[in-house]
Design an enzyme around this catalytic site. Structure first.
Site: not given
Length: 226
Positions: A84, A93, A129
């Site tokens: 990740e 990201e 989330n």
């Protein structure tokens, strides 16, 4: 004779050692952490001390089942972290143009439709989330999701929270479902069910095997998610 046998059995029973229980800091020492994530590669935002502090907030994390199971869980967690974050290089990201806003469950996107991209060790994504993690930590991450990228301890806590509370990752390993189930839980819609292993999924499997080897445990079965 029967009485003597009972006494001997009782002594043997109470004298038998209980299963060895560990915790993340006894398995993932700072030396092991640096073997997994060399300091010349990893971003200094991600510290070992913050990881241990975050892990200690979830007593079952890396401490459930036999010592082999505990080692597998930590290897699985860090294998996914490595994929990740590019070996803990990235906090946010890379592609921040994806929309991770889904209001069908009743959670809004007050920070904007494109604000809920991945952050932290497991790249927490989606408005719902951030909302759930914020509620767990008594913080408003829905309004300000970038807090996860600004506080190293919070970043680790959010990732362990997701692993333990908001996915099937912990139970996948502790209930012997196999490493592949953690890939499905984290990014299955993109990486799994394609008939053969995608490159990102294969990366995770390779990292997992490597970390298991370093921790002295077999990886088990059902590693893929093709």
């Amino acid at each position: 004779m029967a009485f003597a046998a009972i006494i001997i059995s009782f002594i043997l029973c109470i004298g038998s050692p209980s299963p060895t229980l560990a915790n993340p800091s006894s398995i993932i020492t700072e030396s092991v952490f640096r073997q997994f994530f060399p300091s010349n590669v990893a971003n200094p935002f991600y510290t070992y001390s913050d990881f241990i502090a975050a892990a200690n907030g979830f007593p079952a994390f890396g401490s459930t089942g036999s010592l082999d199971v505990q080692r597998r869980e930590l290897a699985a967690y860090f294998a996914n972290v490595k994929q990740e974050t590019g070996t803990l290089q990235f906090i946010r990201e890379i592609n921040q143009n994806n929309v991770y806003c889904d209001t069908r469950g009743g959670v809004s996107c007050p920070a904007g439709d494109m604000a809920y991209y991945g952050r932290g060790p497991l790249q927490l994504t989606w408005n719902y989330n951030y909302d759930a993690a914020g509620r767990a930590f008594n913080m408003n991450l829905l309004q300000n999701p970038d807090q996860v990228a600004q506080n190293g301890l919070l970043a680790w806590r959010a990732s362990v929270w997701f692993w333990m509370q908001n996915s099937n990752c912990h139970t996948a390993i502790t209930q012997n479902q196999g490493f592949g189930a953690t890939i499905r839980a984290i990014n299955g819609a993109v990486e799994c069910g394609r008939g053969s292993e995608t490159q990102p999924a294969q990366n995770r499997i390779n990292y997992y095997r490597d970390f298991c080897s370093q921790l002295g445990v077999s990886p088990g079965e059902n590693l893929g998610c093709a």
